[in-house]
Design a protein around this motif. Structure first.
Motif, PDB file in Angstrom:
ATOM      1  N   TYR A 166      -5.358  -3.664  45.065  1.00  0.00           N
ATOM      2  CA  TYR A 166      -4.635  -2.619  45.813  1.00  0.00           C
ATOM      3  C   TYR A 166      -3.331  -2.201  45.148  1.00  0.00           C
ATOM      4  CZ  TYR A 166      -3.595  -7.204  47.843  1.00  0.00           C
ATOM      5  OH  TYR A 166      -3.356  -8.528  48.024  1.00  0.00           O
ATOM      6  N   SER A 167      -2.680  -3.147  44.442  1.00  0.00           N
ATOM      7  CA  SER A 167      -1.383  -2.813  43.874  1.00  0.00           C
ATOM      8  C   SER A 167      -1.574  -2.034  42.571  1.00  0.00           C
ATOM      9  CB  SER A 167      -0.602  -4.091  43.623  1.00  0.00           C
ATOM     10  OG  SER A 167       0.687  -3.780  43.205  1.00  0.00           O
ATOM     11  N   ARG A 168      -1.031  -0.830  42.504  1.00  0.00           N
ATOM     12  CA  ARG A 168      -1.262   0.039  41.348  1.00  0.00           C
ATOM     13  C   ARG A 168       0.003   0.789  40.959  1.00  0.00           C
ATOM     14  NH1 ARG A 168      -6.021  -0.900  38.629  1.00  0.00           N
ATOM     15  NH2 ARG A 168      -7.730  -1.147  40.094  1.00  0.00           N
ATOM     16  N   GLU A 169      -0.018   1.343  39.741  1.00  0.00           N
ATOM     17  CA  GLU A 169       1.052   2.225  39.313  1.00  0.00           C
ATOM     18  C   GLU A 169       0.790   3.606  39.915  1.00  0.00           C
ATOM     19  OE1 GLU A 169      -0.320  -0.101  37.263  1.00  0.00           O
ATOM     20  OE2 GLU A 169       1.550  -1.208  37.441  1.00  0.00           O
ATOM     21  N   TRP A 207      12.009   4.164  36.580  1.00  0.00           N
ATOM     22  CA  TRP A 207      11.325   3.255  37.493  1.00  0.00           C
ATOM     23  C   TRP A 207      12.303   2.175  37.937  1.00  0.00           C
ATOM     24  CZ3 TRP A 207       9.575  -1.226  34.301  1.00  0.00           C
ATOM     25  CH2 TRP A 207       8.940  -2.221  35.035  1.00  0.00           C
ATOM     26  N   ALA A 208      12.139   1.679  39.158  1.00  0.00           N
ATOM     27  CA  ALA A 208      12.953   0.574  39.653  1.00  0.00           C
ATOM     28  C   ALA A 208      12.095  -0.686  39.665  1.00  0.00           C
ATOM     29  CB  ALA A 208      13.467   0.881  41.060  1.00  0.00           C
ATOM     30  N   PRO A 209      12.241  -1.547  38.663  1.00  0.00           N
ATOM     31  CA  PRO A 209      11.416  -2.765  38.630  1.00  0.00           C
ATOM     32  C   PRO A 209      11.737  -3.679  39.803  1.00  0.00           C
ATOM     33  CG  PRO A 209      12.732  -2.541  36.618  1.00  0.00           C
ATOM     34  CD  PRO A 209      13.221  -1.519  37.579  1.00  0.00           C
ATOM     35  N   THR A 210      10.927  -4.675  39.991  1.00  0.00           N
ATOM     36  CA  THR A 210      11.192  -5.676  41.019  1.00  0.00           C
ATOM     37  C   THR A 210      12.542  -6.347  40.706  1.00  0.00           C
ATOM     38  OG1 THR A 210      10.320  -7.632  42.066  1.00  0.00           O
ATOM     39  CG2 THR A 210       9.867  -7.413  39.744  1.00  0.00           C
ATOM     40  N   SER A 211      13.250  -6.807  41.753  1.00  0.00           N
ATOM     41  CA  SER A 211      14.651  -7.188  41.568  1.00  0.00           C
ATOM     42  C   SER A 211      14.853  -8.324  40.563  1.00  0.00           C
ATOM     43  CB  SER A 211      15.266  -7.553  42.906  1.00  0.00           C
ATOM     44  OG  SER A 211      14.530  -8.593  43.475  1.00  0.00           O
ATOM     45  N   SER A 212      13.847  -9.136  40.326  1.00  0.00           N
ATOM     46  CA  SER A 212      13.989 -10.210  39.341  1.00  0.00           C
ATOM     47  C   SER A 212      13.850  -9.669  37.924  1.00  0.00           C
ATOM     48  CB  SER A 212      12.935 -11.282  39.573  1.00  0.00           C
ATOM     49  OG  SER A 212      11.662 -10.729  39.366  1.00  0.00           O
ATOM     50  N   GLY A 213      13.360  -8.451  37.795  1.00  0.00           N
ATOM     51  CA  GLY A 213      13.121  -7.880  36.468  1.00  0.00           C
ATOM     52  C   GLY A 213      11.799  -8.322  35.871  1.00  0.00           C
ATOM     53  N   LEU A 214      11.096  -9.236  36.573  1.00  0.00           N
ATOM     54  CA  LEU A 214       9.824  -9.750  36.055  1.00  0.00           C
ATOM     55  C   LEU A 214       8.674  -9.061  36.783  1.00  0.00           C
ATOM     56  CD1 LEU A 214      10.742 -13.535  35.822  1.00  0.00           C
ATOM     57  CD2 LEU A 214      10.955 -11.759  34.094  1.00  0.00           C
ATOM     58  N   GLN A 215       8.294  -7.890  36.302  1.00  0.00           N
ATOM     59  CA  GLN A 215       7.246  -7.116  36.955  1.00  0.00           C
ATOM     60  C   GLN A 215       5.899  -7.564  36.410  1.00  0.00           C
ATOM     61  OE1 GLN A 215       8.279  -4.170  39.009  1.00  0.00           O
ATOM     62  NE2 GLN A 215       6.285  -4.599  39.901  1.00  0.00           N
ATOM     63  N   THR A 216       5.101  -8.197  37.267  1.00  0.00           N
ATOM     64  CA  THR A 216       3.868  -8.807  36.771  1.00  0.00           C
ATOM     65  C   THR A 216       2.966  -7.819  36.040  1.00  0.00           C
ATOM     66  OG1 THR A 216       3.020  -8.529  38.986  1.00  0.00           O
ATOM     67  CG2 THR A 216       3.758 -10.725  38.379  1.00  0.00           C
ATOM     68  N   HIS A 217       2.789  -6.619  36.584  1.00  0.00           N
ATOM     69  CA  HIS A 217       1.849  -5.695  35.943  1.00  0.00           C
ATOM     70  C   HIS A 217       2.192  -5.442  34.481  1.00  0.00           C
ATOM     71  CE1 HIS A 217      -0.273  -3.673  39.594  1.00  0.00           C
ATOM     72  NE2 HIS A 217      -0.284  -4.994  39.628  1.00  0.00           N
ATOM     73  N   ILE A 301      -0.341  12.438  44.617  1.00  0.00           N
ATOM     74  CA  ILE A 301      -0.067  11.343  43.686  1.00  0.00           C
ATOM     75  C   ILE A 301      -1.213  11.139  42.701  1.00  0.00           C
ATOM     76  CG2 ILE A 301       1.473  10.015  45.159  1.00  0.00           C
ATOM     77  CD1 ILE A 301      -1.043   8.259  45.814  1.00  0.00           C
ATOM     78  N   TYR A 302      -0.875  10.513  41.595  1.00  0.00           N
ATOM     79  CA  TYR A 302      -1.860   9.968  40.666  1.00  0.00           C
ATOM     80  C   TYR A 302      -1.796   8.458  40.774  1.00  0.00           C
ATOM     81  CZ  TYR A 302      -1.977  14.463  38.151  1.00  0.00           C
ATOM     82  OH  TYR A 302      -2.112  15.762  37.808  1.00  0.00           O
ATOM     83  N   ILE A 303      -2.959   7.817  40.720  1.00  0.00           N
ATOM     84  CA  ILE A 303      -2.985   6.360  40.616  1.00  0.00           C
ATOM     85  C   ILE A 303      -3.385   6.041  39.179  1.00  0.00           C
ATOM     86  CG2 ILE A 303      -4.146   4.256  41.380  1.00  0.00           C
ATOM     87  CD1 ILE A 303      -2.391   5.303  43.542  1.00  0.00           C
ATOM     88  N   VAL A 304      -2.623   5.137  38.544  1.00  0.00           N
ATOM     89  CA  VAL A 304      -2.819   4.865  37.130  1.00  0.00           C
ATOM     90  C   VAL A 304      -3.376   3.458  36.952  1.00  0.00           C
ATOM     91  CG1 VAL A 304      -1.674   4.911  34.887  1.00  0.00           C
ATOM     92  CG2 VAL A 304      -0.759   6.257  36.765  1.00  0.00           C
ATOM     93  N   ASN A 305      -4.221   3.305  35.960  1.00  0.00           N
ATOM     94  CA  ASN A 305      -4.745   1.970  35.647  1.00  0.00           C
ATOM     95  C   ASN A 305      -3.619   1.097  35.069  1.00  0.00           C
ATOM     96  OD1 ASN A 305      -6.488  -0.129  35.276  1.00  0.00           O
ATOM     97  ND2 ASN A 305      -8.008   1.055  34.128  1.00  0.00           N
ATOM     98  N   TYR A 306      -3.870  -0.206  35.005  1.00  0.00           N
ATOM     99  CA  TYR A 306      -2.839  -1.138  34.533  1.00  0.00           C
ATOM    100  C   TYR A 306      -2.300  -0.758  33.149  1.00  0.00           C
ATOM    101  CZ  TYR A 306      -4.941  -4.242  38.005  1.00  0.00           C
ATOM    102  OH  TYR A 306      -5.434  -4.784  39.146  1.00  0.00           O
ATOM    103  N   PRO A 307      -1.026  -1.016  32.907  1.00  0.00           N
ATOM    104  CA  PRO A 307      -0.481  -0.785  31.564  1.00  0.00           C
ATOM    105  C   PRO A 307      -0.995  -1.842  30.579  1.00  0.00           C
ATOM    106  CG  PRO A 307       1.192  -1.737  32.993  1.00  0.00           C
ATOM    107  CD  PRO A 307       0.002  -1.473  33.852  1.00  0.00           C
ATOM    108  N   ARG A 308      -1.230  -1.438  29.327  1.00  0.00           N
ATOM    109  CA  ARG A 308      -1.709  -2.372  28.289  1.00  0.00           C
ATOM    110  C   ARG A 308      -0.828  -2.244  27.065  1.00  0.00           C
ATOM    111  NH1 ARG A 308      -7.281  -3.243  30.081  1.00  0.00           N
ATOM    112  NH2 ARG A 308      -7.252  -2.269  32.116  1.00  0.00           N
TER     113      ARG A 308
END
Lengths: 524, 294
Positions: A166-169, A207-217, A301-308
């Motif tokens: 469910y979680s996407r860019e 973009w505003a990354p997650t507050s820890s800066g460690l964005q899993t995606h 909106i556009y939903i984007v596949n995971y970044p690689r």
């Protein structure tokens, strides 16, 4: 080996279908047990719309069909963890506890069994919960996740297929047009750099990354997780203690220096609001949620596949699974204060039977859903367009989204997902991507001793690496200069020991096999 | 004021007024924010960043949900019970304690004062207190909420000091006329300490009105929960929305939850706010009276 598992799986599945049909437990249970009451400590998920499960039509149906009168105990929302600790202090345990994520002691329900608070279910299951046995023996993964390291069953888990992811860019169509991207999708990290640069040129933050800066995606693109994971050889590693992590930090630092990241990302901000207000151009969020928000605000909106890192790269960290497995954090236990554990276990088994799961997943036929001519179930307006109860709360009031049950996947019965074809489309987008798998994810759980031991190391390590991550990303410390010190500090704090403990747990997990008598039991 | 002020004094006054106005606005703004937000459109509040100066859109959806929530009314009823009985009980105990400790020549005075003051520094701890309440068998009853923490040592000391400030002659005159201790308390001390009493009543009322922790610990039955516990519940479930969003529905988001928290705050605070104006006049007088020992 793989073929053998496939065959076994096929066999088990075939058998479990039979099991559901010929389960030996007959409901209501009154015939064998007489009129009985069970007390159940259960948090309210939609407290604004129901003040007790006594008023809930689904629970009423479940109580009626099982013949059990449930005495509900509802802690105030937000106080569950404290109230649960007090329950143990006072010793006045109810018969059944929905411990979900609220039990804070290390080792979870297994520790509760060792302490004498919860009933060990292993030996009861075969005779009293055939439907649950069928559910957890449906796959090797389900069995391994539902049992402790030494093969005990200590809780009833919700069994669910969580895929598709469910979680996407998410990108906004209007912004993409404006910056000249049209429907071109970013694929690689370099594409994202270009995207952020173009966004900045038009006055948007990237973009505003997650507050820890460690964005899993984005970490996944570097082949690492933000916690323990399995590397390509299948051995345990810790994300922020790898060389690839250095590359990730460098990239984040470069984005920060270039001014692509939202400056307050470490603070308390509502990322979806930033996206709605056209402050940032990229949002990482559940796709159906971002679609719902966009629909309300009137943009596309556009939903984007995971970044690689490069096109076609294998992405090893899909956190959802197509197997029906114990869903994280929905857990029910029977306590040792229960006078009649067999009754309680037979009662809880109901959610895994066909009849019971239907009530949990869909609610009451005629009220919350109807069956059309093709036999397809459709939610009524009570669920989807209720003027007083929004569907997000409705799924706790008109159906039971969480509970000890065999859950249907979201794409088949979540009113929020299937209520709108576009939401369903976005949720299923890219779910057929064959370069995505979950080989990097650790499903193993630690034993009580292991989790206590690992926590001793990890408390300090967590503080340290999180502090350092932000310093590296925000450029307070130069990554190249300080990298060796960082790695050696992590080592001296005991990260290798913590990895070794996790490795032990993973090895034990992989070695587990479904006991043959259980397969036989579910075949009965 | 008829006095002629020098120019520098005037500027100084203006500065003071400005400063006070700014401080007032700073204090007032959060309340106004909640008030405006409670009448706004849920979605616009949710997606809004920064301060607001007027309701964004207009809707009563939040109030409709809050007022149709039976828990809110249960909470109101219980809070009233706790406030009325709790305040009465607390006042009785505090007055008794303060009266005894304010008697001149009472031998154990020092010992008891020490004993009481000690509780301001050292606590029994949550679990031991819980065990005491449990062993007394008053767990999950109204009594637990009314009795536990009924006397605030600080309040008692204020009251004691104010009792001591009453001229000794008044009491002696009454005693000579044949009044016993209770008559002295009811006919001399209490009537002359009205201001202090009013202030302490307000302290207790507001304290009980706002408290939720004891209820959270000692109550299990939702039918006995006070309003603040339900308020907290609504606030927490609303702020968890984003965190839970991934497993909740997407299209069904109506953003009413966002409104709910503001509306509930208004519903839960306005009644107690209304008490203040009536007691305000005692405030300056009352707290000052106890503070100076002659």
């Amino acid at each position: 080996m793989k073929r053998r598992i496939c065959l076994l799986l096929a066999l088990v599945m075939a058998l479990s279908v039979c099991a559901a049909a010929s389960a030996e437990i007959t409901y209501p249970l009154t015939e064998n047990f007489g009129d009985k009451t069970l007390s159940w400590w259960h948090s309210l998920r939609a407290a604004s719309y129901e003040s007790s499960h006594d008023d809930n039509i689904c629970w009423q149906a479940i109580e009626k069909n099982t013949g059990i009168d449930v005495k509900w105990i509802h802690p105030a929302t937000g106080t569950e963890a404290e109230k649960l600790s007090l329950l143990f202090v006072s010793g006045d345990l109810p018969d059944i506890i929905q411990i979900d994520g609220y039990l804070e002691t290390a080792g979870g329900s297994a520790a509760g069994v060792d302490d004498g608070n919860f009933v060990e279910l292993t030996d009861y299951l075969m005779d009293n919960a055939p439907a649950y046995v069928a559910a957890i023996t449906a796959s090797d993964l389900a069995y391994a996740m539902a049992t402790t390291a030494d093969g005990r069953v200590t809780e009833f888990d919700q069994i669910k297929q969580t895929a598709p992811q469910y979680s996407r860019e998410t990108l906004r169509v209007d912004i993409q047009e404006e910056i000249g991207w049209g429907d071109k999708m970013p694929v690689t990290i370099d594409d994202y750099t270009q995207l952020f640069a173009d966004l900045k040129e038009h006055g948007y933050w990237g973009w505003a990354p997650t507050s820890s800066g460690l964005q899993t995606h984005f970490m996944f693109a570097y082949g690492i997780h933000n916690t323990f994971f399995l590397d390509e050889d299948g051995s345990v590693a810790f994300g922020p203690y790898t060389e690839a992590y250095k590359d990730y930090l460098k990239q984040m630092n470069a984005w920060w220096e270039a001014g692509y990241l939202y400056p307050d990302f470490t603070g308390s901000i509502t990322r979806s609001a930033l996206f709605d207000n056209k402050e940032v151009g990229l949002l990482i969020t559940p796709s159906d949620i971002s679609y719902g928000a966009a629909k309300l605000a009137g943009y596309e909106i556009y939903i984007v596949n995971y970044p690689r890192l490069y096109e076609g790269q294998q992405y090893r960290f899909e956190t959802t699974t197509w197997d029906a497995v114990p869903a994280d954090g929905i857990r029910t236990v029977v306590t040792t204060k229960c006078a009649d554990p067999e009754l309680a276990i037979q009662f809880l088994n109901y959610g895994y039977t066909e009849e019971g799961a239907l009530i949990y997943n869909w609610g009451i036929e005629g009220t919350t859903y109807t069956v059309d001519a093709d036999g397809k179930k459709v939610y009524t307006d009570t669920m989807l367009n209720n003027p007083t109860v929004p569907a997000s709360s409705g799924q706790y009031v008109y159906k039971l989204h969480f509970g000890p049950k065999l859950a249907e996947p979201d794409v088949s019965c979540n009113p929020g997902t299937i209520g709108d074809p576009k939401a369903l489309y976005f949720r299923e987008l890219y779910s057929d991507d064959t370069t995505v798998d979950s080989t990097g994810i650790i499903f193993a759980t630690l034993t009580v001793d292991q989790s206590v031991e690992r926590a001793e190391y990890m408390t300090d390590i967590d503080t340290y690496y999180k502090e350092m991550a932000l310093k590296f990303i925000l450029g307070d410390l130069d990554i190249d200069e300080n990298w060796d010190t960082y790695m050696s500090t992590m080592q001296s704090m005991g990260i290798e020991e913590a990895i070794a403990i996790t490795q032990e747990a993973v090895d034990a997990f992989n070695a587990k096999e479904i006991p043959t008598e259980w397969i036989a039991a579910s075949a009965k | 004021m008829a006095t002629i002020k020098r120019k520098s004094e005037k500027t100084f006054d203006v500065l003071i007024y400005l400063l006070v106005t700014v401080i007032c606005l700073i204090c007032l703004y959060p309340m106004l924010y909640v008030l405006f937000a409670s009448f706004s459109n849920g979605y616009r509040i949710y997606s809004h960043v920064g301060p607001i100066w007027y309701p964004l859109g207009f809707s009563l959806d939040g109030y409709r949900v809050v007022l149709s929530n039976p828990d809110v009314w249960t909470g109101y009823k219980n809070t009233l019970i706790y406030v009325v009985f709790g305040t009465v009980f607390s006042m009785v105990m505090t007055i008794i304690g303060a009266f005894v400790l304010s008697r001149r020549g009472y031998k154990l005075k020092k010992f008891f004062t020490m004993f009481l003051v000690l509780t301001m520094y050292l606590h029994g701890g949550m679990i031991p207190t819980f065990m005491v309440v449990r062993t007394l068998g008053i767990l999950n009853t109204y009594i637990a909420i009314i009795i536990v923490g009924a006397v605030g040592t600080w309040n008692m000391i204020i009251m004691k000091t104010s009792f001591q400030a009453i001229p000794q002659g008044l009491e002696e005159a009454a005693t000579i006329d044949g009044a016993n201790d209770l008559q002295v308390l009811f006919h001399i001390i209490l009537p002359t300490s009205k201001a202090t009493l009013a202030v302490i009543v307000l302290f207790y009322m507001v304290g009980i009105w706002n408290s939720w922790f004891n209820s959270m610990i000692y109550l299990q039955d939702r039918s006995k929960f006070p309003l603040q516990l339900f308020l907290r519940e609504i606030l927490i479930s609303a702020s968890e929305m984003e965190g839970n969003a991934d497993i909740q529905s997407g299209v069904g988001i109506s953003y009413v939850k966002e409104l709910l928290k503001y509306c509930t705050i208004i519903v839960a605070t306005v009644p107690i706010l209304c008490v203040y104006p009536f007691v305000q006049k005692y405030f300056v007088k009352g707290v000052m009276m106890g503070s100076l020992k002659e």
